[in-house]
Design an enzyme around this catalytic site. Sequence first.
Site, PDB file in Angstrom:
ATOM      1  N   HIS A 195      16.783 -26.844  19.023  1.00  0.00           N
ATOM      2  CA  HIS A 195      17.737 -26.383  18.011  1.00  0.00           C
ATOM      3  C   HIS A 195      19.202 -26.507  18.421  1.00  0.00           C
ATOM      4  O   HIS A 195      20.093 -26.336  17.585  1.00  0.00           O
ATOM      5  CB  HIS A 195      17.403 -24.942  17.583  1.00  0.00           C
ATOM      6  CG  HIS A 195      17.574 -24.705  16.105  1.00  0.00           C
ATOM      7  ND1 HIS A 195      17.010 -23.632  15.452  1.00  0.00           N
ATOM      8  CD2 HIS A 195      18.254 -25.403  15.153  1.00  0.00           C
ATOM      9  CE1 HIS A 195      17.344 -23.691  14.167  1.00  0.00           C
ATOM     10  NE2 HIS A 195      18.093 -24.754  13.963  1.00  0.00           N
ATOM     11  N   ASP A 226      14.267 -19.216  10.874  1.00  0.00           N
ATOM     12  CA  ASP A 226      13.973 -19.165  12.306  1.00  0.00           C
ATOM     13  C   ASP A 226      13.382 -17.797  12.651  1.00  0.00           C
ATOM     14  O   ASP A 226      13.680 -16.802  11.980  1.00  0.00           O
ATOM     15  CB  ASP A 226      15.315 -19.339  13.055  1.00  0.00           C
ATOM     16  CG  ASP A 226      15.184 -19.879  14.476  1.00  0.00           C
ATOM     17  OD1 ASP A 226      14.221 -19.497  15.163  1.00  0.00           O
ATOM     18  OD2 ASP A 226      16.066 -20.650  14.889  1.00  0.00           O
ATOM     19  N   HIS A 279      14.278 -16.665  15.421  1.00  0.00           N
ATOM     20  CA  HIS A 279      15.414 -16.252  16.270  1.00  0.00           C
ATOM     21  C   HIS A 279      16.736 -16.458  15.533  1.00  0.00           C
ATOM     22  O   HIS A 279      16.795 -17.250  14.597  1.00  0.00           O
ATOM     23  CB  HIS A 279      15.439 -17.097  17.550  1.00  0.00           C
ATOM     24  CG  HIS A 279      14.114 -17.230  18.236  1.00  0.00           C
ATOM     25  ND1 HIS A 279      13.225 -18.242  17.940  1.00  0.00           N
ATOM     26  CD2 HIS A 279      13.522 -16.467  19.190  1.00  0.00           C
ATOM     27  CE1 HIS A 279      12.141 -18.111  18.685  1.00  0.00           C
ATOM     28  NE2 HIS A 279      12.275 -17.034  19.447  1.00  0.00           N
ATOM     29  N   ASP A 327      19.616 -17.438  17.291  1.00  0.00           N
ATOM     30  CA  ASP A 327      20.348 -18.508  18.007  1.00  0.00           C
ATOM     31  C   ASP A 327      21.850 -18.319  17.945  1.00  0.00           C
ATOM     32  O   ASP A 327      22.614 -19.279  17.813  1.00  0.00           O
ATOM     33  CB  ASP A 327      19.946 -19.894  17.456  1.00  0.00           C
ATOM     34  CG  ASP A 327      18.472 -20.208  17.667  1.00  0.00           C
ATOM     35  OD1 ASP A 327      17.809 -19.508  18.469  1.00  0.00           O
ATOM     36  OD2 ASP A 327      17.965 -21.152  17.024  1.00  0.00           O
ATOM     37  N   HIS A 384      19.893 -23.909  23.186  1.00  0.00           N
ATOM     38  CA  HIS A 384      19.260 -23.816  21.857  1.00  0.00           C
ATOM     39  C   HIS A 384      19.293 -22.386  21.311  1.00  0.00           C
ATOM     40  O   HIS A 384      19.004 -22.182  20.131  1.00  0.00           O
ATOM     41  CB  HIS A 384      17.831 -24.399  21.842  1.00  0.00           C
ATOM     42  CG  HIS A 384      16.765 -23.510  22.418  1.00  0.00           C
ATOM     43  ND1 HIS A 384      15.434 -23.640  22.071  1.00  0.00           N
ATOM     44  CD2 HIS A 384      16.832 -22.498  23.316  1.00  0.00           C
ATOM     45  CE1 HIS A 384      14.722 -22.738  22.731  1.00  0.00           C
ATOM     46  NE2 HIS A 384      15.531 -22.039  23.489  1.00  0.00           N
ATOM     47  N   ASP A 426      13.910 -24.131  11.854  1.00  0.00           N
ATOM     48  CA  ASP A 426      13.230 -24.118  13.157  1.00  0.00           C
ATOM     49  C   ASP A 426      11.753 -23.871  12.870  1.00  0.00           C
ATOM     50  O   ASP A 426      11.398 -22.860  12.235  1.00  0.00           O
ATOM     51  CB  ASP A 426      13.824 -22.982  13.998  1.00  0.00           C
ATOM     52  CG  ASP A 426      13.258 -22.904  15.408  1.00  0.00           C
ATOM     53  OD1 ASP A 426      12.096 -23.299  15.618  1.00  0.00           O
ATOM     54  OD2 ASP A 426      13.992 -22.406  16.291  1.00  0.00           O
ATOM     55  N   ASP A 467       9.500 -22.736  14.462  1.00  0.00           N
ATOM     56  CA  ASP A 467       8.949 -21.471  14.971  1.00  0.00           C
ATOM     57  C   ASP A 467       9.153 -20.304  13.998  1.00  0.00           C
ATOM     58  O   ASP A 467       8.676 -19.190  14.247  1.00  0.00           O
ATOM     59  CB  ASP A 467       9.448 -21.150  16.391  1.00  0.00           C
ATOM     60  CG  ASP A 467      10.900 -20.695  16.489  1.00  0.00           C
ATOM     61  OD1 ASP A 467      11.446 -20.108  15.538  1.00  0.00           O
ATOM     62  OD2 ASP A 467      11.489 -20.911  17.576  1.00  0.00           O
ATOM     63  N   GLU A 483      12.418 -28.193  16.877  1.00  0.00           N
ATOM     64  CA  GLU A 483      11.538 -27.438  17.784  1.00  0.00           C
ATOM     65  C   GLU A 483      10.045 -27.767  17.642  1.00  0.00           C
ATOM     66  O   GLU A 483       9.200 -26.992  18.089  1.00  0.00           O
ATOM     67  CB  GLU A 483      11.774 -25.917  17.669  1.00  0.00           C
ATOM     68  CG  GLU A 483      13.203 -25.468  18.010  1.00  0.00           C
ATOM     69  CD  GLU A 483      13.536 -25.418  19.512  1.00  0.00           C
ATOM     70  OE1 GLU A 483      12.617 -25.626  20.337  1.00  0.00           O
ATOM     71  OE2 GLU A 483      14.726 -25.194  19.835  1.00  0.00           O
TER      72      GLU A 483
HETATM   73  N1  ARG Z   1      17.171 -15.709  22.135  1.00  0.00           N
HETATM   74  C1  ARG Z   1      16.503 -16.513  23.112  1.00  0.00           C
HETATM   75  C2  ARG Z   1      17.531 -17.252  23.973  1.00  0.00           C
HETATM   76  O1  ARG Z   1      18.710 -17.078  23.808  1.00  0.00           O
HETATM   77  C3  ARG Z   1      15.522 -17.481  22.468  1.00  0.00           C
HETATM   78  C4  ARG Z   1      16.158 -18.559  21.631  1.00  0.00           C
HETATM   79  C5  ARG Z   1      15.135 -19.445  21.007  1.00  0.00           C
HETATM   80  N2  ARG Z   1      15.765 -20.488  20.250  1.00  0.00           N
HETATM   81  C6  ARG Z   1      15.140 -21.493  19.643  1.00  0.00           C
HETATM   82  N3  ARG Z   1      15.894 -22.398  19.044  1.00  0.00           N
HETATM   83  N4  ARG Z   1      13.840 -21.612  19.632  1.00  0.00           N
HETATM   84  O2  ARG Z   1      17.187 -18.025  24.841  1.00  0.00           O
HETATM   85 MN    MN Z   2      16.083 -21.913  16.508  1.00  0.00          MN
HETATM   86 MN    MN Z   3      13.381 -20.205  16.967  1.00  0.00          MN
END
Ligand code: ARG
Ligand code: MN
Ligand code: MN
Length: 312
Positions: free
Chosen positions: A100, A128, A130, A132, A145, A234, A236, A279
């Site tokens: 990402h 997502d 998350h 990010d 990411h 994303d 996920d 992702e």
């Molecule tokens: N918040 C976590 C980090 O800063 C997970 C981030 C996950 N991001 C993603 N694009 N899958 O590492």
């Molecule tokens: Mn993401």
């Molecule tokens: Mn994510």
Amino acid sequence: GELGLVAVGFSGGQTKEGVDDGPQVLIESGLLTQISEELGYKIHGDQNVQLFKELAPTADPDYRGMKKPLHASAVTREIAKQTYEQSRQGRMVLTLGGDHSIAIGTIAGTAKATRERHNREMAVIWVDAHTDINTPEQSDSGNIHGMPVAFLTGLAKDDNEEYFGWVKDDMRISVKKLVYIGLRSVDIPERKNLREHGIKAFSMFDVDRHGIGRVMEMALAHIGSDTPIHLSFDVDALDPMWAPSTGTPVRGGLTLREGDYICESVHQTGNLVAVDLVEVNPKLVTAEDAGANETIRAGCSLVRCALGETLL
Ligand code: ARG
Ligand code: MN
Ligand code: MN
Ligand code: MN
């Protein structure tokens, strides 16, 4: 319609290998054929997956706690050029990732092109698990990411072009025009960022409470009509039941139908200017999904829905 493809095999925004194979596997499964033959798009841009190996510096030490910052900066800067060029010509931009972090580039490019073409500030729908939105200093992992939204909104800035100093004002998006959907793994400093900047966010709690139909109504109402939209999806965000092959899976996510519905309703606005699908990591396979087939199929479905596939 006209579509600008940007296929980016980049994995340097995190530490698991395999996410750089995502675009190739999506393409091999027939996604581009579906887009051109079933949905009728003329595809422009480089149809080979770009790996940007030549942009990897010999030494790339941590900087402000970011891992491999020079490579990620150089790659995203090049992606921004490409998405800008495609979007400037009025094409729908489709980016296949890659992790990402590449959204720093995709959104920087389309935000600039959209300002020039429509004289309007673009909105971003970020789907997502998350947010990010860690600044480098807030991030626990150092993985870029987890930071793209911080750089894109200006919560994080850098003076040095070699890092992310190339992200200028006209490439940024407003925190007011950002909407999250599908959240369920948000770090403590990220929660503070959302609160302090009043960022609109629909977590899985909201999806459960209101249903995805109502959530999309509220999300699109927040953005307002006549606003160009960049959808950054994303994979996920989907529950690992539908998309297990991804680097940071979190249980309790969207069903495939809910994901498709998000894409369908954004398409229906007529304001969609760009889609990222990121992702997808075909190397991270589970016993039930040995070839990552389910995740790939889900990814293709999301993209088709965003590009206008309908059920009837
Ligand atoms: N918040 C976590 C980090 O800063 C997970 C981030 C996950 N991001 C993603 N694009 N899958 O590492
Ligand atoms: Mn993401
Ligand atoms: Mn994510
Ligand atoms: Mn579909």
